[in-house]
Write a protein that holds these residues in place. Structure first.
Motif, mmCIF file in Angstrom:
data_model
loop_
_atom_site.group_PDB
_atom_site.id
_atom_site.type_symbol
_atom_site.label_atom_id
_atom_site.label_comp_id
_atom_site.label_asym_id
_atom_site.label_seq_id
_atom_site.Cartn_x
_atom_site.Cartn_y
_atom_site.Cartn_z
ATOM 1 N N MET A 1 0.843 -1.184 0.000
ATOM 2 C CA MET A 1 0.000 0.000 0.000
ATOM 3 C C MET A 1 0.884 1.242 0.000
ATOM 4 S SD MET A 1 -2.939 0.910 2.737
ATOM 5 C CE MET A 1 -2.668 2.467 3.530
ATOM 6 N N GLU A 2 0.538 2.168 -0.857
ATOM 7 C CA GLU A 2 1.284 3.419 -0.900
ATOM 8 C C GLU A 2 1.014 4.246 0.345
ATOM 9 O OE1 GLU A 2 1.249 5.940 -4.333
ATOM 10 O OE2 GLU A 2 0.830 4.229 -5.625
ATOM 11 N N LEU B 1 -6.365 15.197 9.247
ATOM 12 C CA LEU B 1 -6.066 13.775 9.042
ATOM 13 C C LEU B 1 -7.040 13.153 8.051
ATOM 14 C CD1 LEU B 1 -5.308 12.921 12.766
ATOM 15 C CD2 LEU B 1 -3.623 13.103 10.906
ATOM 16 N N ASN B 2 -8.310 13.437 8.208
ATOM 17 C CA ASN B 2 -9.317 12.892 7.295
ATOM 18 C C ASN B 2 -9.073 13.398 5.877
ATOM 19 O OD1 ASN B 2 -11.891 11.342 6.980
ATOM 20 N ND2 ASN B 2 -12.540 13.332 6.192
ATOM 21 N N LYS B 3 -8.772 14.676 5.725
ATOM 22 C CA LYS B 3 -8.519 15.251 4.397
ATOM 23 C C LYS B 3 -7.332 14.564 3.732
ATOM 24 C CE LYS B 3 -8.488 19.079 1.464
ATOM 25 N NZ LYS B 3 -8.768 18.250 0.305
ATOM 26 N N ALA B 4 -6.263 14.343 4.479
ATOM 27 C CA ALA B 4 -5.080 13.687 3.910
ATOM 28 C C ALA B 4 -5.426 12.285 3.400
ATOM 29 C CB ALA B 4 -3.955 13.627 4.946
ATOM 30 N N PHE B 5 -6.184 11.539 4.197
ATOM 31 C CA PHE B 5 -6.570 10.190 3.765
ATOM 32 C C PHE B 5 -7.495 10.247 2.552
ATOM 33 C CE2 PHE B 5 -4.694 8.621 7.616
ATOM 34 C CZ PHE B 5 -4.339 7.323 7.303
ATOM 35 N N GLU B 6 -8.443 11.175 2.555
ATOM 36 C CA GLU B 6 -9.352 11.285 1.412
ATOM 37 C C GLU B 6 -8.612 11.681 0.140
ATOM 38 O OE1 GLU B 6 -12.509 14.018 2.505
ATOM 39 O OE2 GLU B 6 -13.844 12.293 2.687
ATOM 40 N N ASP B 7 -7.629 12.575 0.271
ATOM 41 C CA ASP B 7 -6.898 13.021 -0.911
ATOM 42 C C ASP B 7 -6.035 11.905 -1.493
ATOM 43 O OD1 ASP B 7 -8.105 15.453 -0.646
ATOM 44 O OD2 ASP B 7 -6.308 16.543 -0.038
ATOM 45 N N LYS B 8 -5.526 11.026 -0.654
ATOM 46 C CA LYS B 8 -4.682 9.930 -1.134
ATOM 47 C C LYS B 8 -5.513 8.717 -1.563
ATOM 48 C CE LYS B 8 -0.994 7.505 -1.923
ATOM 49 N NZ LYS B 8 -0.277 7.702 -3.150
ATOM 50 N N LEU C 1 -9.088 1.194 6.772
ATOM 51 C CA LEU C 1 -10.081 1.377 5.720
ATOM 52 C C LEU C 1 -9.401 1.628 4.371
ATOM 53 C CD1 LEU C 1 -12.581 3.615 7.695
ATOM 54 C CD2 LEU C 1 -12.913 1.210 7.065
ATOM 55 N N ALA C 2 -8.301 2.368 4.386
ATOM 56 C CA ALA C 2 -7.562 2.650 3.148
ATOM 57 C C ALA C 2 -6.967 1.369 2.576
ATOM 58 C CB ALA C 2 -6.465 3.677 3.411
ATOM 59 N N LYS C 3 -6.514 0.476 3.451
ATOM 60 C CA LYS C 3 -5.975 -0.808 2.980
ATOM 61 C C LYS C 3 -7.062 -1.597 2.250
ATOM 62 C CE LYS C 3 -2.489 -1.414 6.569
ATOM 63 N NZ LYS C 3 -2.124 -2.170 7.775
ATOM 64 N N GLU C 4 -8.281 -1.549 2.768
ATOM 65 C CA GLU C 4 -9.400 -2.238 2.117
ATOM 66 C C GLU C 4 -9.644 -1.672 0.722
ATOM 67 O OE1 GLU C 4 -12.984 -1.783 4.340
ATOM 68 O OE2 GLU C 4 -12.218 -2.860 6.083
ATOM 69 N N ALA C 5 -9.494 -0.356 0.608
ATOM 70 C CA ALA C 5 -9.834 0.328 -0.642
ATOM 71 C C ALA C 5 -8.694 0.303 -1.658
ATOM 72 C CB ALA C 5 -10.210 1.782 -0.340
ATOM 73 N N SER C 6 -7.486 -0.071 -1.230
ATOM 74 C CA SER C 6 -6.338 -0.051 -2.132
ATOM 75 C C SER C 6 -6.375 -1.237 -3.073
ATOM 76 C CB SER C 6 -5.029 -0.079 -1.322
ATOM 77 O OG SER C 6 -4.901 1.101 -0.587
ATOM 78 N N PRO C 7 -6.371 -0.989 -4.378
ATOM 79 C CA PRO C 7 -6.457 -2.090 -5.328
ATOM 80 C C PRO C 7 -5.213 -2.981 -5.347
ATOM 81 C CG PRO C 7 -6.136 0.012 -6.456
ATOM 82 C CD PRO C 7 -6.344 0.306 -4.993
ATOM 83 N N GLU C 8 -4.068 -2.449 -4.916
ATOM 84 C CA GLU C 8 -2.862 -3.272 -4.961
ATOM 85 C C GLU C 8 -2.775 -4.284 -3.837
ATOM 86 O OE1 GLU C 8 -1.457 0.497 -2.782
ATOM 87 O OE2 GLU C 8 -2.796 0.052 -4.413
ATOM 88 N N VAL C 9 -3.708 -4.239 -2.902
ATOM 89 C CA VAL C 9 -3.730 -5.240 -1.833
ATOM 90 C C VAL C 9 -4.398 -6.489 -2.376
ATOM 91 C CG1 VAL C 9 -4.594 -5.795 0.454
ATOM 92 C CG2 VAL C 9 -3.788 -3.497 -0.009
ATOM 93 N N ILE C 10 -3.677 -7.572 -2.391
ATOM 94 C CA ILE C 10 -4.223 -8.839 -2.890
ATOM 95 C C ILE C 10 -4.564 -9.723 -1.691
ATOM 96 C CG2 ILE C 10 -3.749 -10.906 -4.246
ATOM 97 C CD1 ILE C 10 -1.776 -9.137 -5.870
ATOM 98 N N ARG C 11 -5.793 -10.135 -1.656
ATOM 99 C CA ARG C 11 -6.245 -10.988 -0.555
ATOM 100 C C ARG C 11 -6.399 -12.409 -1.073
ATOM 101 N NH1 ARG C 11 -6.857 -7.264 3.162
ATOM 102 N NH2 ARG C 11 -8.068 -5.407 2.814
ATOM 103 N N HIS C 12 -5.972 -13.377 -0.262
ATOM 104 C CA HIS C 12 -6.095 -14.780 -0.657
ATOM 105 C C HIS C 12 -7.151 -15.459 0.171
ATOM 106 C CE1 HIS C 12 -2.599 -14.749 -3.249
ATOM 107 N NE2 HIS C 12 -2.002 -14.002 -2.332
#
Length: 172
Positions: free
Chosen positions: A1-2, A65-72, A161-172
């Motif tokens: 995750m970035e 903090l919320n703004k930073a997460f929303e922007d990323k 929550l950001a980890k859930e939304a990150s497409p590069e996170v691959i769940r097995h």
């Protein structure tokens, strides 16, 4: 995750701290409670018994903090009330350690955040609460620690929550 880069954190600080109109601040506040009603409500409940200065600082930090997460991470879902409570209960023992905050603990936190967390966000919180010589209004050490605890909790939740939304996170 970035990770959230310094520039996004700085832009969020500039944007929120640059709000001059009361109506704009109200819009930013309403937005926080629209996108994270239960997490935002928990945050506000946690700081309600603090001094007015601590409440104001904490609230501004939550907006930043919320703004930073929303922007990323554009698509972060709201955390439910049950999730907030469960996560806080799971984190309570860790937070109790922060009551005896030391330089060594800060270094440990920074090392841990550089791995799976948000190091620039943590650095912002540490700077704002513990290292800013002209912190206005001056907070007592107890309020600094308690604001750190709730901000850390807030960030940890948003990061999950950001980890859930990150497409590069691959769940097995």
């Amino acid at each position: 995750m970035e990770k959230i880069p310094f520039q996004i954190v700085q832009d969020s600080i500039d944007k929120i701290c640059g709000i001059a109109e009361e109506t704009e601040l109200e819009k930013a506040s309403e937005h926080l409670f629209e996108v994270q009603p239960d997490l935002g409500g928990f945050f506000m409940e946690f700081i309600e018994d603090m001094s007015e200065g601590a409440q104001d600082l904490g609230f501004m930090m939550a907006l930043i903090l919320n703004k930073a997460f929303e922007d990323k991470y554009k698509a972060i879902r709201p955390m439910t009330e049950d999730e907030v409570v469960t996560r806080f209960e799971q984190s309570e023992a860790e937070f109790e350690k922060y009551l005896n905050m030391s330089d060594d603990m800060i270094v440990e936190l920074q090392e841990k955040e550089s791995g799976d967390g948000q190091p620039e966000i943590l650095n912002y919180m540490l700077e704002e609460l513990f290292m800013s010589p002209d912190l206005e209004p001056a907070l007592d050490a107890n309020e600094q620690i308690h604001l750190f605890i709730i901000c850390k909790f807030f960030v940890d939740c948003l990061n999950e929550l950001a980890k859930e939304a990150s497409p590069e996170v691959i769940r097995h």
